[in-house]
Design a protein around this motif. Structure first.
Motif, mmCIF file in Angstrom:
data_model
loop_
_atom_site.group_PDB
_atom_site.id
_atom_site.type_symbol
_atom_site.label_atom_id
_atom_site.label_comp_id
_atom_site.label_asym_id
_atom_site.label_seq_id
_atom_site.Cartn_x
_atom_site.Cartn_y
_atom_site.Cartn_z
ATOM 1 N N GLN A 288 43.209 -21.729 0.663
ATOM 2 C CA GLN A 288 43.292 -23.139 0.010
ATOM 3 C C GLN A 288 43.008 -24.252 0.845
ATOM 4 O OE1 GLN A 288 44.469 -22.889 -3.068
ATOM 5 N NE2 GLN A 288 45.529 -24.704 -3.577
ATOM 6 N N ILE A 291 39.468 -24.904 0.549
ATOM 7 C CA ILE A 291 38.909 -25.393 -0.754
ATOM 8 C C ILE A 291 39.296 -26.972 -0.576
ATOM 9 C CG2 ILE A 291 39.570 -25.402 -3.148
ATOM 10 C CD1 ILE A 291 40.100 -22.406 -2.713
ATOM 11 N N LEU A 292 40.470 -27.327 -0.256
ATOM 12 C CA LEU A 292 40.857 -28.714 -0.273
ATOM 13 C C LEU A 292 39.965 -29.531 0.595
ATOM 14 C CD1 LEU A 292 44.734 -28.142 -0.418
ATOM 15 C CD2 LEU A 292 43.250 -28.883 -2.426
ATOM 16 N N SER A 293 39.441 -29.142 1.530
ATOM 17 C CA SER A 293 38.466 -29.797 2.282
ATOM 18 C C SER A 293 36.998 -29.952 1.931
ATOM 19 C CB SER A 293 38.497 -29.272 3.834
ATOM 20 O OG SER A 293 37.927 -28.111 3.630
ATOM 21 N N THR A 294 36.745 -29.404 0.659
ATOM 22 C CA THR A 294 35.388 -29.432 0.126
ATOM 23 C C THR A 294 35.076 -30.749 -0.325
ATOM 24 O OG1 THR A 294 35.532 -27.160 -0.635
ATOM 25 C CG2 THR A 294 33.794 -28.097 -1.458
#
Lengths: 1189, 297
Positions: A288, A291-294
Motif C-alpha cells: 500500500q 502505491i500511495l507514494s506513486t
C-alpha cells in the motif's frame, strides 16, 4: 382531476411518433387485409374473427412502447422529483397513466378492425354481397378478444414497468408474450400459427385456458366447427374462452391493485457500496505504501498506430459486449432462447401420436435452430443496435467518450462488431443446446460442418439487418423510435413490394431465402445454396454501401440533425470512399443482373396470364373424348451431376370411349422437342410456358382403336431452379413432369373470384350435384410398361418393373426394367448413390435402397414389409410382383411414401425415425411401410375405375391394412391411438374444408375423408361384420377387378351389403353413403360386490347420432346399434393394459346397462377402439376412483 | 509552449439560438478562466474546442492545427471534463479509467497502471477504486472526472464548471490538482464562480450572451476598477430608485441588510463608502456594461 390527467395522457400519446406510427401501421394493415383477395372471406364469420383477433399480437409491441414511454418518462427525463412532489394522488397518478395507454391502444386496434370492415364494405373488386357484411362480426372479436387483451397486456406490462423501472425488461416481457403465443398455438396446432398438429382435447383445453391472448381459446371453441358453422356462427363468449377472459381479466385487476399498493412517490435507491472484483489490475503484489507514494506524471502517448487502434477497438468491443451479455435482459433472453430450442427439439424428437419419434440428426436440429433464429435474431439485432448506439448518451458518458482521440471508424466499427457478436453468441448457444440433446440421446453422428453453416445461413441476414439497424439508429432522434423504424424498414423493404404484386426476388429487398427446413442428407441445401449465395452477395454489397454511409455521416456531435446528415451523404466523398461505393455498386449491379438472368420463368401453374389465356382459348375442348395410354416405353437419360435429363417415349394411345376422337388438346409441362401421333397432325401450338398443342386425327381415332404416340423432351435445370425432379443425388422423376397430358386441364383455371373478375373470366362455377351422382360402368385398360434408365455411374437407377438387364459405360449405368403385369400410369424414375439391402422372402425379393448413413431402420422396414406381405397374401390374394423395392427419396417430397407398381418411394425422414421403442405412440415407420405396400393390392392389383369414390378403394383400404398389420405387430393399443388420431384429424380438417363434404363412397381428393373418416368407418365395419368377412369381401372385389381399372366404391359396398342383414345394411349405408357422427357419453357408473366376489356394474350411457348435410348442418337421427364397451385395468393407451371387451346394444338417448365382472376395472370406455366419429371422446371414458378400488 | 487560438468563432444552432458570436481568444500554458453566467456560451465553446460540435464560422487552432477541419488533432492532446457526465453501469473506477486510458493511447500496461494509481491517489479515490462509479457520490464522481481528464499526456485540459456542487474541502483539493498540472499545459477552466478564477487563473475572459466581453489578467482587471466601487446601505423599497439614479452593478445581503455596489469614478454622496475592488465587482461591472451596450446596440 383524474379526467384532466387522462386528457393530458391522451394528448401525450397522440404526440408520440411511435404511437402514430403504430396506429398508422395498424390502419394500413387493416386496409391491406381488406383489399387482399383470399386474406379475409367476409362471408365467413370465423375467418373474420381469426383475422381481427390477430391484431392482439401486434398490440403487444405497441403497448410495450407506450408503457415504456409512459411509466418511465419521469425517470428518463429526470422529472420524477418535480412530479412526485405535487399534490397528485397515487390513484390519479397511476390510473390516469394506465388508462392513457389502454384507451389509445384500444383506439389503434379499433382502427384496424374498422379499416378491414370499411375496405371489405367498399369491396373494390365487387365480389362480395354487401348485404352479408355486418359490422357486428368485426366489432365482436374486438370486444371479446382484442379489448380484453389490451386491458390485460397493459396491466401486465404496466406492472412490469413499475416494478423493474427498466425499459429492456419491458421489451423482454413483450417478446416473451409473443414467444409464448407462438409456442402455445404451435403446440396445439392452432390456425393462428398455420399448424395442423393433432393434439388431444385435454391439452388444448389447458393451453386454451392459460393462453394470455385468448387466441387458443378461440381455437378450442371452433376446432370442430363445420364449414356451415364457420360461415354462420360468431365465436361465443362462453366456455373456456369466457373462463380464459375472466382469469386473465382478474389477473389484470389484481396486478393493477398490486401496482397501486406497492407504488409510492419515492425515488428508487441505488445499491451503494458494492465492491466489484477488479478485472485489469493486480494490486496485491504491491504494498500500500508504495502505491500511495506513486506521483502523477503525464504518460507519453504513442502516435496512433495500427496496433493502438486495434487495442482501442478490442477494448471498446469487449466493454460493449460485456455490458450487454451480462445485462439481465440479455441473460433472460438467452434463457428463453435455450428454453425455446430445448422445447422445440424435444417436441420434434419425441413426436406425438402419429408423428413418431425421430433421431436427433444434425440436419433436423440445424433446421430447428435456423427457424426461430430468424425471428429472435431480428429482435435481438434491432433492440441491441439501439442500445449500443445510444448507450453512451443514455449514461451521459458520450462527451467523455467522444472527446477521446479514438478514430470515428474505430468507435463505429466496434459497435458493429459488438452487435454482430450477439447473434454469434446465441448461435453458439443454439449449437451447444443441440449438441447437448444429441449427446444425451446417445446420437453420435454429429455433423460439425453443418452446425457451422448456421453462422452463414442464419447469420448473414442478421449481419445485414445489423447494418441497417445501426444506420437507422444513427439518424433516428431517439432509441425507441429507431427500433421501431428499423422494424418498419426491414419488414417494409422485405415484404412491401411483393405484397402489392411485385413478385421478383429482387423486390424482397434485403431478404434472403429461408433455408431452415430445406436440408436433406441427399444434397444438403441443394440449389438453394446457389440462390442464397448470390442473394447474400447482392444484399451484403448493398448493406455495405449503407455501412459506408453510416461511417460517413457519423459525427460525434450532440447535434443530430437529420438535415445535416443528409447533406453529409451527398457531399465530401473522398477518393477511397468513391472507389469503394463504385466497387460495391458494381457488385450490386452484377449480382442483380446475374439473379435476374438466372431467374427461372414462372411455372405455367403460377402464371396467371397463361392460365387466363388457357381457359379462354381451350375451355371449349372441355368434355371432348380423350384417348388413354395402354403401353409405355421410355428411354430416360438422367444426368444428375449436370442436372439434366432427356426422355424419349413411345406410347400406345387407345380410344376407350364409344365416340371417335378427331381433335385432341395436349399439354406438356416442358417443351416437347419432338411430338407425333400416328395419323394425326398438329394444327396449333403454343410453347411459351407449357407446351400446348392441338392435334387433329385424320382419319379420326375410332372407338377401341390404338395409335402410336412418340415424343422427346429434355430439361436442363438452372442454377436457381428449386425443383425436385432431378438433383445431383436423390432424383425422383415422376412421369407427370414430362408426359404430355390429354384434354383440357380444369385445374389450371384461376380459382380466386377477384382475379377471375379482373381478367374477365366468368364467376359462375358449376357445382356438381352430389345428391344425384350416378356411378357409371366405365372401365379403363391398364398399361404395359418398359423402360431403359441411364444415370451417372456411381448411382443406381430405379423404376417400376422387373430388372431385365443392366450395363455400364465409363461414365454411365443403364438398367432395363419391364413390368411383368399390367400397371396403372403411376410411374417414377429414381437415381441416387444408394446402399442396398436385399432379402428374399416367400418368392419376393425385398430390396431396400437408402443413403449409406441411413441404415438404422432398414431391418424394421423389412420386418414391416414381411408382416404386410403375410397379411396381404393370406387375406387378399397373391402379391402381384416378384420384387418389392423400397427406395429412399429426399425430404423435399412432402409425402410419407408413394406407391408405384412393385416399388415404393419412401421419404428420407422415415430413415431417421427413432424406433428404439417401437410400441410407443404409433410406429410411424411401420405404418407408412404397411400403407404403401397395401397399395400393391389396393391401387395396383385392384385399380379403381375413373369417377368418384376411387380414393376410398385406394387410401381407405391401405389405411385399413395399416390397422390390421399394426395390430398383429404391436397390439390393439396402437390401433386405438391411430383411430383416435384419425378421428381428430377428420374433425380438424373438415372444419377447414372449403367445399361440401362428400360421403365416403363419393370421395375424391378430400384426404380427411378417404384417409381419416375411412379409417374409422372401416374399423366400425370390421366390428360389425368381423375381420374375416370383411377381408373376404375385399378379396372378392380385388379378384373381379384385376384386369382393368374398373373397381368402384359402390361395388365394394354392394358386396358387403349382400352378406349382412337389413339392420346392418342400414348402418353400413349410413357410414359409407351419409355423413354420420356420434355423441357417446358414459354419464355414471355404480357398482356393488356380490357374495361370490363378482362386481355388478350399472352403467349409464347416453347415445346420440347425427346426420350432417353437405354444408355441415346437423340433425339428430335415431340410434339402435351394437357398440363395444371396454373394461380396462390401466389407461387404454397403455400397452400393458389388459382390457376386457363386451358388446352392448344401445338406443337413442339414455341407456342403463348392467355388467357382471370378476375384477373391478379402473376405466370403463364406450367404443374403446374409436370406431365412431365422435367430436368429444373425453366423456366416453369413466374412471373409477382409486379409493373405491 | 502550447497555444490555443480561437478566431472569430460563431455558433448558431438550428433553432436560431446564437451560442457564440465572434469569439476570439489566444491562450497559452497556464490556467485560463472562462467566466460567465449560465447560458453565456461557456459549454458551447468548450464542446466546440473538443470538436463535439461544429462552428458556424471562424476557426479554432491548437498548436497550429485547425481543429475545426480535423478535430482529432486536438483530441490527441485533450483532457476534458464536461459539466455533466455519467458513466456505464456495473463498471469500477479502475475498469473505466483503464478503458479511457486505452482510448487515449496509453498502451503500455505498466505506465497505464502507474498513472491510474497515481491519479486515484491524487483524487482521493484509491480506497474506492473497485466500487462501481455509477454508485459514487457527486463529489467522488467529479474527482473521477478530473482523473479521467488527466489520463495520458494532455496538453489542453478543459474543465467545465468543475467545482459546482462540491463541498469546500473537495473544491480545494480539486483546485490544487488543477493548479499542479497547469504549469506545462493549458488548463481552460469554465465557471460562474468568480472565486475559482481569482485563486487560480493568470488570465481570464468573461463571456456573456455568446460574446467575449472582457479578457485579461484578473489583477489588471481589478486594478482597472481601483477606487471606483462604492457601497451604500439601501432599503429594498428604495433599490429601484437607486438603480435609476446610479450605476448599480450588484447588491449583497449581509446580516439581513442590503448593500448596493455602485460604479463611479468619484464618491457620489457621503452615504457611499469606497470598498476594495475584487474580481466579483469586475465581473458584475462588465456584465452590466455589456448588457447596456447590447441594449444600446
Amino acid at each position: 382531476m383524474l379526467l384532466k390527467l387522462i386528457k393530458f395522457e391522451l394528448k401525450y400519446h397522440f404526440k408520440q411518433t411511435s404511437y402514430l406510427l403504430f396506429t398508422t401501421l395498424f390502419f394500413l394493415s387493416g386496409v391491406y387485409l381488406g383489399i387482399q383477395e383470399g386474406a379475409i372471406n367476409p362471408e365467413n364469420k370465423y375467418n373474420i374473427h381469426l383475422f381481427c383477433s390477430l391484431i392482439s399480437l401486434a398490440s403487444v409491441f405497441q403497448i410495450v412502447f407506450q408503457t415504456g414511454y409512459t411509466v418511465l418518462r419521469d425517470t428518463m427525463n429526470n422529472s420524477a422529483q418535480l412530479i412526485y412532489t405535487t399534490s397528485v394522488s397515487k390513484f390519479q397518478f397511476l390510473y390516469s397513466r394506465y388508462l392513457g395507454i389502454f384507451i389509445t391502444s384500444s383506439f389503434s386496434t379499433l382502427l384496424y378492425v374498422l379499416a378491414i370492415f370499411t375496405t371489405i364494405l367498399i369491396d373494390p373488386l365487387h365480389i362480395y354481397s354487401a348485404e352479408t357484411i355486418e359490422i357486428i362480426d368485426f366489432i365482436w372479436p374486438w370486444l371479446i378478444i382484442i379489448l380484453p387483451n389490451v386491458f390485460i397486456l397493459t396491466a401486465l406490462l404496466f406492472t412490469v414497468a413499475l416494478f423493474t423501472k427498466k425499459v429492456p425488461l419491458i421489451f423482454f416481457f413483450g417478446i416473451l408474450i409473443f414467444i409464448l403465443f407462438w409456442v402455445n398455438n404451435f403446440n396445439i396446432g392452432s390456425p393462428f400459427t398455420g399448424g395442423k398438429l393433432v393434439v388431444d382435447e385435454q391439452t388444448i383445453e389447458k393451453v386454451a385456458l392459460f393462453d394470455v391472448l385468448g387466441l387458443c381459446s378461440s381455437y378450442e371453441q371452433t376446432q370442430f366447427w363445420s364449414p356451415l358453422e364457420e360461415r354462420t356462427e360468431r365465436v361465443k363468449f362462453s366456455g373456456t374462452l369466457a373462463f380464459n377472459r375472466l382469469i386473465w381479466g382478474s389477473l389484470g385487476i389484481v396486478l393493477l391493485l398490486v401496482s397501486y399498493l406497492s407504488f409510492s412517490f419515492k425515488l428508487s435507491e441505488s445499491k451503494k457500496g458494492r465492491i466489484k472484483k477488479h478485472r485489469f489490475f493486480k494490486f496485491k503484489s504491491k504494498k500500500q505504501k508504495e502505491i500511495l507514494s506513486t506521483p502523477y506524471k503525464p504518460v507519453f502517448v504513442l502516435k496512433k498506430s495500427f496496433k493502438s487502434r486495434l487495442k482501442e477497438f478490442f477494448n471498446l468491443v469487449v466493454i460493449d459486449f460485456k455490458i450487454t451479455i451480462f445485462s439481465k435482459t440479455f441473460i433472460l433472453l438467452c434463457i428463453v432462447w435455450v428454453g425455446m430450442l430445448l422445447s422445440a427439439m424435444l417436441h420434434n424428437i419425441s413426436g406425438q401420436d402419429v408423428y413418431g419419434n425421430v433421431l436427433p440428426t444434425t440436419g433436423l436440429l440445424t433446421g430447428l435452430i435456423l427457424e426461430p433464429l430468424a425471428h429472435i435474431g431480428l429482435f435481438l439485432i434491432v433492440f441491441y443496435a439501439g442500445e449500443l448506439v445510444w448507450k453512451s448518451r443514455q449514461y451521459n458518458f458520450n462527451e467523455i467518450l467522444d472527446a477521446a482521440p479514438t478514430q470515428n471508424s474505430v468507435l463505429l466499427f466496434s459497435k458493429y462488431t459488438a452487435l454482430f457478436l450477439l447473434p454469434i453468441f446465441i448461435i453458439v448457444l443454439g449449437i451447444l443446446t443441440a449438441l447437448l440433446i444429441q449427446i444425451s440421446f446417445g446420437y453420435s453422428t454429429i455433423d460439425l460442418k453443418l452446425y457451422l453453416s448456421i453462422f452463414y445461413f442464419g447469420g448473414t441476414s442478421l449481419f445485414i439487418y445489423g447494418i441497417l439497424s445501426l444506420f437507422i439508429q444513427q439518424i433516428a432522434s431517439n432509441k425507441y423510435l429507431g427500433m421501431l423504424l428499423s422494424l418498419v424498414v426491414i419488414y417494409g423493404l422485405g415484404y412491401g413490394l411483393p405484397s402489392i404484386g411485385f413478385q421478383h426476388p429482387l423486390a424482397s429487398i434485403f431478404q434472403l431465402p429461408k433455408v431452415g427446413e430445406g436440408y436433406s442428407d441427399f444434397i444438403g441445401y441443394g440449389q438453394l445454396t446457389n440462390v442464397f449465395n448470390w442473394m447474400s452477395f447482392l444484399w451484403i454489397s448493398l448493406a455495405l454501401i449503407t455501412l459506408l454511409i453510416s461511417f460517413k455521416i457519423y459525427k460525434r456531435t450532440s447535434e443530430h440533425r437529420f438535415k445535416n446528415q443528409l447533406k453529409l451523404i451527398v457531399t465530401n466523398w473522398s477518393k477511397l470512399q468513391r472507389l469503394l461505393v463504385l466497387v460495391l455498386l458494381g457488385f450490386v449491379c452484377i449480382s442483380s443482373v446475374v439473379i435476374d438472368g438466372k431467374l427461372i420463368p414462372k411455372s405455367y401453374t403460377d402464371d396467371m396470364s397463361f392460365r387466363e389465356n388457357y381457359e379462354k382459348n381451350y375451355a371449349k375442348y372441355k368434355g371432348y373424348p380423350l384417348p388413354i395410354v395402354t403401353s409405355v416405353k421410355t428411354k430416360v437419360l438422367l444426368r444428375p451431376k449436370a442436372l439434366k435429363y432427356t426422355v424419349e417415349g413411345v406410347y400406345t394411345i387407345f380410344n376407350n370411349t364409344e365416340k371417335p376422337i378427331d381433335t385432341l388438346l395436349v399439354t406438356a409441362r416442358n417443351k416437347l422437342d419432338q411430338f407425333s401421333i400416328e395419323d394425326a397432325k398438329i394444327i396449333h401450338k403454343n410453347s411459351a410456358l407449357a407446351d400446348v398443342k392441338l392435334v387433329v386425327f385424320d382419319p379420326a381415332l375410332l372407338p377401341h382403336e390404338s395409335k402410336q404416340m412418340s415424343f422427346k423432351t429434355q430439361k436442363s435445370i438452372g442454377d436457381f431452379e428449386l425443383q425436385k425432379d432431378i438433383i445431383s443425388n436423390g432424383t425422383y422423376l415422376q412421369n407427370s413432369a414430362f408426359e404430355p397430358r390429354f384434354g383440357y386441364i380444369k385445374d389450371l383455371e384461376i380459382v380466386g373470384k377477384g382475379e377471375r373478375k379482373k381478367r374477365g373470366l366468368s364467376l359462375e362455377q358449376k357445382k356438381e350435384d352430389l345428391k344425384t351422382y350416378k356411378f357409371e360402368n366405365t372401365t379403363r385398360p391398364k398399361q404395359d410398361f418398359e423402360t431403359w434408365v441411364t444415370t451417372d455411374k456411381n448411382q443406381i437407377p430405379i423404376a417400376p418393373g422387373q430388372l431385365i438387364n443392366q450395363w455400364s459405360t465409363d461414365s454411365t449405368v443403364t438398367y432395363h426394367y419391364k413390368s411383368e403385369v399390367k400397371t396403372d400410369n403411376n410411374i417414377s424414375y429414381f437415381s441416387s448413390n444408394y446402399e442396398t439391402t436385399v432379402e428374399a422372402y416367400k418368392n419376393v425379393s425385398i430390396e431396400v435402397y437408402y443413403l449409406p448413413k441411413h441404415n438404422t431402420n432398414v431391418s424394421e422396414i423389412i420386418k414391416a414389409a414381411k408382416a404386410t406381405l403375410d397379411y396381404g397374401v393370406a387375406n387378399f390374394g397373391n402379391y402381384p410382383f416378384d420384387h418389392l423395392r423400397i427406395a429412399e427419396v429426399p425430404l423435399h417430397w412432402k409425402f410419407g411414401g408413394h406407391a408405384l407398381p412393385g416399388t415404393i418411394a419412401f421419404q428420407e425422414r422415415f430413415f431417421t425415425q427413432d424406433i428404439s421403442s417401437p410400441t410407443n405412440g404409433i410406429n410411424q415407420l411401420s405404418r407408412v411401410v404397411i400403407h404403401e405396400i397395401g397399395h400393391q393390392w389396393f391401387g395396383q392389383k385392384m385399380s379403381p375405375a375413373p369417377g368418384r369414390g376411387g380414393n376410398m378403394l385406394n387410401e381407405t383400404m391401405a389405411n385399413y391394412m395399416e390397422a390390421q398389420v399394426l395390430e398383429k405387430m404391436y397390439g390393439k393399443a396402437m390401433v386405438r391411438r391411430l383411430a383416435n388420431f384419425s378421428r381428430r384429424r377428420y374433425f380438424n380438417f373438415r372444419s377447414s374444408a372449403e367445399i361440401e363434404e362428400p360421403s365416403l363412397h363419393l370421395v375424391q381428393n378430400e384426404t380427411y375423408i378417404s384417409y381419416r373418416k375411412g379409417f374409422v368407418v372401416m374399423q366400425s365395419l370390421k366390428e360389425l361384420i368381423g375381420e374375416a368377412t370383411l377381408n373376404e369381401s375385399l378379396k372378392e372385389l380385388i379378384s373381379s377387378n384385376q384386369k382393368q381399372e374398373s373397381a368402384r366404391s359402390i361395388d365394394f359396398i354392394n358386396i358387403v351389403l349382400s352378406i349382412v342383414d337389413l339392420q346392418e345394411q342400414s348402418l353400413i349405408n349410413d357410414w359409407f353413403k351419409k355423413r354420420i357422427i356420434y355423441d357417446l357419453n358414459i354419464t355414471n357408473v355404480d357398482y356393488t360386490k356380490s357374495e361370490n366376489s363378482m362386481y355388478m356394474l350399472e352403467i349409464d350411457i347416453s347415445t346420440n347420432r347425427f346426420e350432417t348435410g353437405l354444408n355441415g348442418d346437423k340433425s339428430e337421427i335415431n340410434t339402435d346399434e351394437t357398440f363395444t364397451i371396454g373394461f380396462y385395468n390401466k389407461y387404454p393407451d397403455d400397452n400393458t393394459a389388459l382390457p376386457e371387451f363386451r358388446t352392448i346394444r344401445l338406443k337413442k338417448g339414455e341407456n342403463k346397462t348392467n355388467f357382471k365382472l370378476k375384477d373391478l376395472p379402473k376405466y370403463i370406455i364406450i367404443d374403446p377402439m374409436v370406431t365412431r366419429l365422435d367430436e368429444d371422446i373425453t366423456d366416453n371414458i369413466f374412471e373409477i376412483d382409486d379409493e373405491q378400488l | 509552449m502550447n497555444t490555443l487560438v480561437i478566431n472569430n468563432a460563431s455558433k448558431v444552432y438550428s433553432n436560431g439560438t446564437k451560442a457564440l458570436e465572434h469569439v476570439s481568444l489566444k491562450i497559452s500554458n497556464g490556467m485560463f478562466g472562462l467566466l460567465g453566467p449560465n447560458g453565456a456560451g461557456k459549454s458551447s465553446l468548450m464542446r466546440t474546442i473538443a470538436g463535439l460540435q461544429t462552428l458556424t464560422s471562424g476557426s479554432v487552432i491548437f498548436n497550429g492545427n485547425d481543429i475545426s477541419k480535423d478535430p482529432s488533432k486536438i483530441r490527441q492532446h485533450l483532457g476534458y471534463l464536461p459539466q455533466e457526465f455519467g458513466v456505464y453501469p456495473r463498471m469500477s473506477a479502475l475498469d473505466l479509467l483503464n478503458h479511457i486510458a486505452i482510448l487515449k493511447g496509453v498502451l503500455n500496461k505498466k505506465e497505464r497502471q502507474e498513472q491510474i494509481e497515481a491519479l486515484l491517489i491524487k483524487t482521493n479515490l484509491f480506497e474506492h477504486r473497485k466500487k462501481f462509479v455509477s454508485n459514487y457520490s457527486g463529489g467522488m464522481r467529479r474527482r473521477f472526472g478530473i482523473a479521467q481528464a488527466l489520463l495520458g499526456n494532455p496538453k489542453l485540459i478543459m474543465v467545465d464548471e468543475p467545482t459546482a456542487g462540491l463541498d469546500p474541502e473537495e473544491r480545494n483539493r480539486f483546485l490544487d490538482v488543477l493548479s499542479e498540472v497547469s504549469s506545462s499545459v493549458i488548463v481552460l477552466l469554465s465557471t460562474h464562480i468568480v472565486e475559482d478564477i481569482r485563486v487560480l487563473c493568470s488570465n481570464m475572459a468573461i463571456l456573456s450572451n455568446g460574446q467575449i466581453v472582457k479578457q485579461g489578467n484578473p489583477n489588471d482587471l481589478i486594478n482597472g476598477l481601483h477606487g471606483k466601487i462604492w457601497k451604500t446601505p439601501v432599503l429594498k423599497s428604495e433599490l429601484n430608485v437607486l438603480k435609476d439614479k446610479y450605476n448599480v452593478i450588484s447588491t449583497r445581503l449581509l446580516a439581513g441588510k442590503t448593500s448596493a455596489y455602485v460604479f463611479s469614478e468619484e464618491q457620489l454622496t457621503t452615504d457611499f463608502e469606497s470598498v476594495p475592488t475584487d474580481l466579483e465587482h469586475v465581473y458584475f461591472h462588465i456584465l452590466k456594461t455589456s448588457k447596456t451596450t447590447s441594449y444600446a446596440a
